[in-house]
Design an enzyme around this catalytic site. Structure first.
Site, short mmCIF file in Angstrom:
data_model
loop_
_atom_site.label_atom_id
_atom_site.label_comp_id
_atom_site.label_asym_id
_atom_site.label_seq_id
_atom_site.Cartn_x
_atom_site.Cartn_y
_atom_site.Cartn_z
N HIS A 1 -33.77 -56.59 -24.64
CA HIS A 1 -32.32 -56.37 -24.81
C HIS A 1 -31.61 -56.08 -23.50
CE1 HIS A 1 -32.64 -56.70 -29.12
NE2 HIS A 1 -33.69 -55.90 -29.08
N LYS B 1 -43.95 -38.13 -14.53
CA LYS B 1 -44.99 -37.67 -13.60
C LYS B 1 -44.98 -38.50 -12.33
CE LYS B 1 -45.91 -34.78 -14.77
NZ LYS B 1 -45.73 -33.70 -15.71
N CYS C 1 -36.28 -19.62 -5.91
CA CYS C 1 -36.35 -18.48 -5.00
C CYS C 1 -37.42 -17.48 -5.44
CB CYS C 1 -35.01 -17.76 -4.97
SG CYS C 1 -33.63 -18.84 -4.65
N TRP D 1 -34.26 -21.09 -2.24
CA TRP D 1 -34.03 -22.50 -2.56
C TRP D 1 -32.53 -22.61 -2.76
CZ3 TRP D 1 -33.02 -25.51 -7.21
CH2 TRP D 1 -33.39 -26.85 -7.11
N GLU E 1 -43.51 -39.38 -20.52
CA GLU E 1 -44.14 -38.34 -19.69
C GLU E 1 -44.82 -38.97 -18.47
OE1 GLU E 1 -43.97 -35.40 -19.10
OE2 GLU E 1 -45.84 -34.81 -18.15
N ASN F 1 -32.21 -13.57 -6.78
CA ASN F 1 -32.50 -14.84 -7.47
C ASN F 1 -31.46 -15.01 -8.57
OD1 ASN F 1 -34.78 -15.11 -5.98
ND2 ASN F 1 -36.22 -15.02 -7.68
N GLY F 2 -30.98 -16.23 -8.76
CA GLY F 2 -30.00 -16.48 -9.82
C GLY F 2 -28.66 -16.86 -9.23
N GLU G 1 -41.75 -37.78 -10.12
CA GLU G 1 -41.60 -36.50 -9.43
C GLU G 1 -42.55 -36.33 -8.25
OE1 GLU G 1 -43.65 -33.75 -12.91
OE2 GLU G 1 -42.17 -32.84 -11.62
N ARG H 1 -43.62 -22.09 -5.28
CA ARG H 1 -42.38 -22.25 -6.07
C ARG H 1 -41.36 -23.15 -5.36
NH1 ARG H 1 -41.01 -18.26 -9.87
NH2 ARG H 1 -38.91 -18.19 -9.07
N LYS I 1 -41.05 -25.16 -9.22
CA LYS I 1 -41.87 -24.97 -10.42
C LYS I 1 -41.04 -24.44 -11.57
CE LYS I 1 -45.55 -25.05 -12.85
NZ LYS I 1 -45.83 -26.38 -13.41
C1 AGP Z 1 -42.89 -31.05 -15.06
O1 AGP Z 1 -43.79 -31.83 -14.35
C2 AGP Z 1 -41.65 -30.79 -14.41
N1 AGP Z 1 -41.86 -30.21 -13.14
C3 AGP Z 1 -40.49 -30.21 -15.21
O2 AGP Z 1 -39.98 -31.29 -15.91
C4 AGP Z 1 -40.72 -29.03 -16.19
O3 AGP Z 1 -41.52 -29.44 -17.26
C5 AGP Z 1 -39.35 -28.53 -16.70
O4 AGP Z 1 -38.60 -28.07 -15.61
C6 AGP Z 1 -39.47 -27.46 -17.75
O5 AGP Z 1 -40.13 -26.33 -17.26
P1 AGP Z 1 -40.66 -25.22 -18.25
O6 AGP Z 1 -41.72 -25.84 -19.09
O7 AGP Z 1 -41.20 -24.15 -17.36
O8 AGP Z 1 -39.51 -24.77 -19.08
#
Ligand code: AGP
Length: 608
Positions: free
Chosen positions: A504, A485, A2, A75, A481, A101-102, A488, A27, A603
């Site tokens: 295994h 990527k 949000c 959101w 990683e 927010n929250g 997502e 966001r 984000k």
């Molecule tokens: C990264 O591509 C992701 N969108 C997500 O995993 C992100 O790294 C995670 O939510 C942690 O965010 P931060 O680094 O802002 O704490």
């Protein structure tokens, strides 16, 4: 997540709020709304599910005139995305309007009390409870009412509130959820994120937990939740809007991938003086370091993957067994964390709810906190004992790229700093590591210029139902990683595990054409990795290897190979991640997905 924007001053509130909300679109949100107070104290609220454009269309015929207002992009957390659940939420009598927010954790209790008093509710949100509490507690003094309400709230909240009882006034309350004010002599803009105010002013005031901003016309003052006035300092930020824009690239993600050579160099320049790591007072002293008998690492998502790589280098330099744990797990399981523990917390945004919670829990047990974050003044930065910044600049794309590589730079330099202070590194070895780190800049640059193969490679994997990402040792951590990527932003299921684990069980999933991506940068594990490639090829899989230059055997056995320059094995993830970022980007693009704003993601995940 949000976004909040509020305005109180001499200018048109609607213009500033809508512009701020547009900036916060990156966001992620599912609905948007605005409330504006006109000169006579009439409160008008308009909310729409869907994109901001829909809200803007609804506003065109209304011509909201007023100098005080609040807006929100939501959101969903409590209640589905809908007009009624969108913010602002208005009190039953229509006199108070709230953006939030929250999460208000005790909203069910509060709602029951209000229901018992005869209040009715129109939405499924926790936020409507706050609006009705303001109505219920209204004393005739806006600030005094806010102090009473704040005492009742539990959870995480950044709130913006306006009221027809108090024309010309705007309140902001902060607890565990970020809220900043942009100020000038014309008024105040209130926002959950700095980019939303950058066009208005570069002078900002950040609220801390338990603080209230009381804005009246073009003035503002600050109070604790107990109602005592406090003095706040103003900071001048040097980000500009251009920095946060796409700069000619089709997507923020692509721009951010391409910024990596530059930001890695910047991060190194900030941390290295005269050929040696020098972190100033934002690292621990030799005595403090000697008092730690355990080092833990925690984070979420990509930041966690960086932490895991960093851990390996810490162990190498310090000769100490270190531990890593996902933040959402660490919060509830910390049997060994005590006052002899150092907790290294990694977070791009510095606002991730799970990471913040794990950190607070560890802090309460006496652990010292070293934060690695990209956002100056973020909650994690403010609550940590020491902070190392990534210097990656604003990262807008939901998929984290440059934050990951600069987090790695922070982790490597911190390990070198500790090793140096503890007398575990001689000057020559230290300087050799520093040289290897600086050499990464040119190597990253080289990889960024070789962008071409990824479109073709994406064409080969884009229709897959699932993709395997394999590696051994530190390469397994890079592969994790890569898998995150692609998941997502391409929405293809990707699984990653150590190559040796394949036989295994998971090998049963291999059949003709299943893409298997290998990361192979560790010379000492090359032979074993070659065997793994042969093993999957024998089952008809398509193999793409990301290998170090000079590993010619990999070319002989893989269907496709992307080479990365040779480097120190601990630093290889900085290079190995780049082809994986490009591949994810091109695959997402080939599938027609929204690269920068993937579905269901935001984000900054500020709720636990
Ligand atoms: C990264 O591509 C992701 N969108 C997500 O995993 C992100 O790294 C995670 O939510 C942690 O965010 P931060 O680094 O802002 O704490």
């Amino acid at each position: 997540m949000c976004g909040i924007v509020g305005y109180c001053g001499k200018k048109n509130a609607e213009d500033h709020i809508i512009h701020g909300l547009e900036i916060l679109e990156y966001r992620g949100y599912d609905s948007a709304g605005i409330s504006v107070l006109n000169e006579d104290g009439k409160l008008t609220t308009v909310k729409r599910v869907g994109k901001l454009e829909i809200l803007k269309d609804a506003l065109t015929s209304l011509h909201l005139e007023g100098h005080v207002g609040i807006g929100h992009t939501r959101w969903a957390t409590h209640g589905i995305p809908s007009d009624k659940n969108a913010h602002p939420q208005v009190s039953e009598d229509g006199s108070f309007s709230v953006v939030h927010n929250g999460i208000i954790e005790n909203f069910i209790d509060l709602k029951s009390k209000l229901l018992a008093k005869g209040y009715t509710f129109k939405s499924d949100t926790d936020t409507e409870v706050v609006a009705n509490l303001f109505q219920d507690y209204n004393t005739g003094d806006f600030l005094e009412t806010a102090v009473k309400v704040a005492k009742d709230l539990k959870g995480a909240f950044a709130l913006g509130i306006i009221s027809s009882h108090y024309p010309g006034e705007l309140l902001g309350l902060r607890y565990q959820s970020p809220l900043v004010l942009g100020v000038d002599d014309q008024g105040t803009i209130l926002a959950s994120d700095i980019p939303a105010i950058m066009d208005y002013t570069k002078d900002i005031i950040s609220l801390e937990n338990g603080e209230i901003a009381y804005c009246q016309e073009d003035q503002r003052s600050f109070y604790s939740f107990e109602g005592e006035e406090i003095q706040k300092n103003m900071e001048h930020i040097d980000w500009n809007f251009e920095q946060a824009s796409k700069d000619g690239y089709a997507h923020f993600m692509l721009k951010e991938i391409h910024e990596q050579a530059e930001v890695i160099k910047k991060a190194l320049d900030m941390k290295i003086k005269d050929g040696k790591v020098s972190l100033g007072d934002q690292s621990f002293s030799k005595e403090e370091l000697a008092s730690f008998d355990k080092i833990y690492f925690t984070a979420c998502g990509t930041a966690y993957h960086a932490a895991e790589v960093g851990l390996r280098f810490f162990e190498e330099i310090l000769g100490l067994k270190c531990q890593s744990e996902i933040a959402s797990e660490l919060k509830y399981y910390q049997p060994f964390i005590d006052d002899k523990t150092l907790l290294v917390v990694v977070s791009q945004s510095g606002e991730t709810g799970d990471t913040l919670a794990a950190m607070e829990e560890a802090k309460a047990k006496g652990a010292k906190i070293l934060a690695i974050t990209n956002v100056v003044g973020s909650s994690i930065a403010r609550q940590a004992d020491k902070v190392q910044y990534c210097f990656a600049g604003p990262e807008i794309s939901v998929a984290s790229t440059k934050a990951y590589t600069t987090q790695l730079i922070c982790l490597y330099t911190i390990a070198l700093d500790f090793g140096q202070k503890l007398g575990l590194l001689d000057d020559q070895t230290h300087q050799a590591y520093v040289q290897d780190l600086y050499d990464l800049v040119g190597k990253v640059d080289l990889l960024l210029r070789r962008e071409d193969p990824y479109k073709d490679l994406a064409g080969k994997i884009k229709n897959a139902k699932e993709i395997f990402y394999l590696g051994r040792g530190i390469d397994y951590l890079s592969a994790k990683e890569g898998a995150l990527k692609i998941k997502e932003i391409s929405y293809i299921n990707a699984v990653s595990f150590p190559s040796g684990e394949l036989k295994h069980g998971s090998i049963a999933l291999l059949e003709d054409g299943v893409p298997v991506i290998f990361v192979i940068t560790q010379e000492s594990l090359l032979d074993k990795s070659i065997s793994n490639i042969k093993e999957v090829k024998a089952r008809g899989a398509y193999t793409l290897s990301i290998a170090m230059e000079g590993m010619d055997q990999v070319d002989e056995v893989s269907d496709d190979v992307v080479k990365v320059p040779r480097t120190n094995p601990f630093f290889a993830p900085v290079l190995a991640v780049l082809p994986q970022q490009f591949l994810a980007y091109e695959t997402s693009l080939a599938l027609g997905n929204d690269v920068d704003k993937p579905r269901n993601l935001a984000k900054s995940v500020t709720v636990e």
